[in-house]
Design an enzyme around this catalytic site. Structure first.
Site, PDB file in Angstrom:
ATOM      1  N   GLY A 141       2.173  -5.335  -6.023  1.00  0.00           N
ATOM      2  CA  GLY A 141       3.584  -5.209  -5.643  1.00  0.00           C
ATOM      3  C   GLY A 141       4.295  -6.509  -5.967  1.00  0.00           C
TER       4      GLY A 141
ATOM      5  CB  ILE B  83       3.329 -10.631  -2.575  1.00  0.00           C
ATOM      6  CG1 ILE B  83       4.513 -10.595  -1.597  1.00  0.00           C
ATOM      7  CG2 ILE B  83       2.485 -11.888  -2.337  1.00  0.00           C
ATOM      8  CD1 ILE B  83       4.124 -10.364  -0.135  1.00  0.00           C
TER       9      ILE B  83
ATOM     10  NE  ARG C  49      -0.638   3.191  -3.338  1.00  0.00           N
ATOM     11  CZ  ARG C  49       0.135   3.237  -2.267  1.00  0.00           C
ATOM     12  NH1 ARG C  49      -0.101   4.102  -1.321  1.00  0.00           N
ATOM     13  NH2 ARG C  49       1.154   2.402  -2.121  1.00  0.00           N
TER      14      ARG C  49
ATOM     15  NE  ARG D 224       0.125  -6.450   8.237  1.00  0.00           N
ATOM     16  CZ  ARG D 224       1.034  -7.325   7.815  1.00  0.00           C
ATOM     17  NH1 ARG D 224       0.657  -8.413   7.167  1.00  0.00           N
ATOM     18  NH2 ARG D 224       2.326  -7.147   8.055  1.00  0.00           N
TER      19      ARG D 224
ATOM     20  CD  GLU E  60      -3.731 -11.134  11.938  1.00  0.00           C
ATOM     21  OE1 GLU E  60      -4.411 -11.305  10.926  1.00  0.00           O
ATOM     22  OE2 GLU E  60      -2.507 -11.327  11.989  1.00  0.00           O
TER      23      GLU E  60
ATOM     24  CG  HIS F  76      -0.645 -13.306   9.766  1.00  0.00           C
ATOM     25  ND1 HIS F  76      -0.904 -12.013  10.164  1.00  0.00           N
ATOM     26  CD2 HIS F  76       0.280 -13.197   8.784  1.00  0.00           C
ATOM     27  CE1 HIS F  76      -0.163 -11.170   9.470  1.00  0.00           C
ATOM     28  NE2 HIS F  76       0.566 -11.865   8.614  1.00  0.00           N
TER      29      HIS F  76
END
Ligand code: 8YV
Length: 328
Positions: A156, A158, A179, A240, A269, A287
């Protein structure tokens, strides 16, 4: 007419609270405690809108218990904390904060990958412990970043920003799996070649994960995938927790089946798998990939823009389910 009521679920910039207060009756969270679900629901009960972060989960149960709610605005690009179909079904607009954090997060992803490859955290801890007595030819030798093959899982915004850094700045051949394949001109812009997931795992020297979390991406990197990677390769996760099976990763790192890992996100987390904490060949950060002052303010402002527009009849800039706005 009384102002709509909104909940700001975590502490944020004063300037953002002030902007919201010009339009709404605001309940904030000065002590910045992450509220348990029952408390979140109790506080949301009489609210028309919510400014939330990744720490708050808005699911069908919460929505059911808070029928006044019309807008849920996330200060994050990832929105796996929001049940989007449930929001849409109830006519609740949900929004996220894309674009404003892309370059900042890519900077951090690249930095974490470099720190991992060049063993920066491990060698710094060694120095701080007072163990540095002399130079030696193989002290903390790692692997090169320049010229190495950069693998990206999830291409994507990033992912593309990280690919661009590798391609233009470090002469890295870039391979990716996603994907859907990028249009040819976007691939050319970041010098990236589309490959199967198996090929990505087999060929990457430095694999960076930048895909959204979903049931489909849960444990996308587990024992089977780690076994396909090169023993001298590194793995970096700025996406994530839950995309990587942390227990399997800890085992692979312990057995040196891959060289090292850089993790900014963790399963469950802020708890961190205790095995990861004991390993030298993993760089661990809490994070913070989007955490530059400028970007965090831009994220908070964008979440506020969405909330203000959604509850005052305006056009929210980054809704996730714009179809609910058509029906209001
Ligand atoms: C946030 C993030 O810091 O945007 C995201 O998806 O993971 C981070 O930028 C975090 O989610 C807090 O909301």
């Amino acid at each position: 007419m009384s102002k709509p009521k909104v909940l700001v679920a975590r502490r944020v910039f004063d300037s953002v609270l002030q902007r919201l207060a010009a339009h709404f009756e605001v309940e904030g969270n000065d002590e910045d405690r992450v509220w348990p679900k029952a408390e979140l629901v109790a506080r949301l009960q009489d609210k028309d809108g919510a400014f939330i972060t990744g720490s708050e989960r808005i699911d069908a149960e919460v929505l059911e218990a808070c029928p006044r709610l019309k807008a849920v605005c996330n200060m994050a690009v990832g929105y796996n904390n929001i049940d989007l179909p449930a929001c849409t079904a109830r006519g609740v607009m949900a929004s996220n904060t894309p674009d404003v954090l892309t370059e900042t997060t890519a900077d951090f992803g690249f930095a974490l990958m470099m720190a991992t490859a060049r063993r920066m955290a491990e060698s710094e801890h060694f120095l701080r412990r007072g163990e540095w007595k002399q130079w030696s030819y193989d002290m903390f030798t790692g692997s090169d970043v320049h010229g190495a093959t950069l693998g990206i899982l999830g291409m994507g915004r990033i992912g593309r920003a990280i690919a661009r850094r590798g391609h233009l700045g470090f002469g890295m051949p870039v391979i990716y799996h996603n994907r859907s394949r990028l249009p040819a001109e976007q691939e050319a812009e970041v010098g990236a070649r589309y490959v199967s997931k198996e090929q990505l795992l087999r060929e990457a020297d430095h694999l960076v994960l930048v895909l959204p979390y979903s049931a489909e991406s849960h444990h996308a990197i587990g024992a089977v995938e780690l076994a396909q990677m090169k023993p001298e390769s590194t793995l970096t996760n700025v996406a994530r927790g839950g995309i990587v099976d942390d227990a399997a990763l800890a085992q692979a790192l312990r057995e040196r089946r891959i060289a090292a890992a850089g993790l900014d996100v963790f399963e469950g987390e802020p708890r961190v798998n205790p095995d990861l904490l004991t390993l030298p060949n993993v760089v661990l950060t809490p994070h913070i990939a989007s955490a530059s002052v400028k970007t965090r303010l831009a994220m908070a402002d964008l979440a506020a823009d969405n909330l203000i527009a959604a509850l005052t009849g305006g056009t929210p800039p980054t809704p996730l389910n714009p179809e609910v706005l058509a029906g209001r």
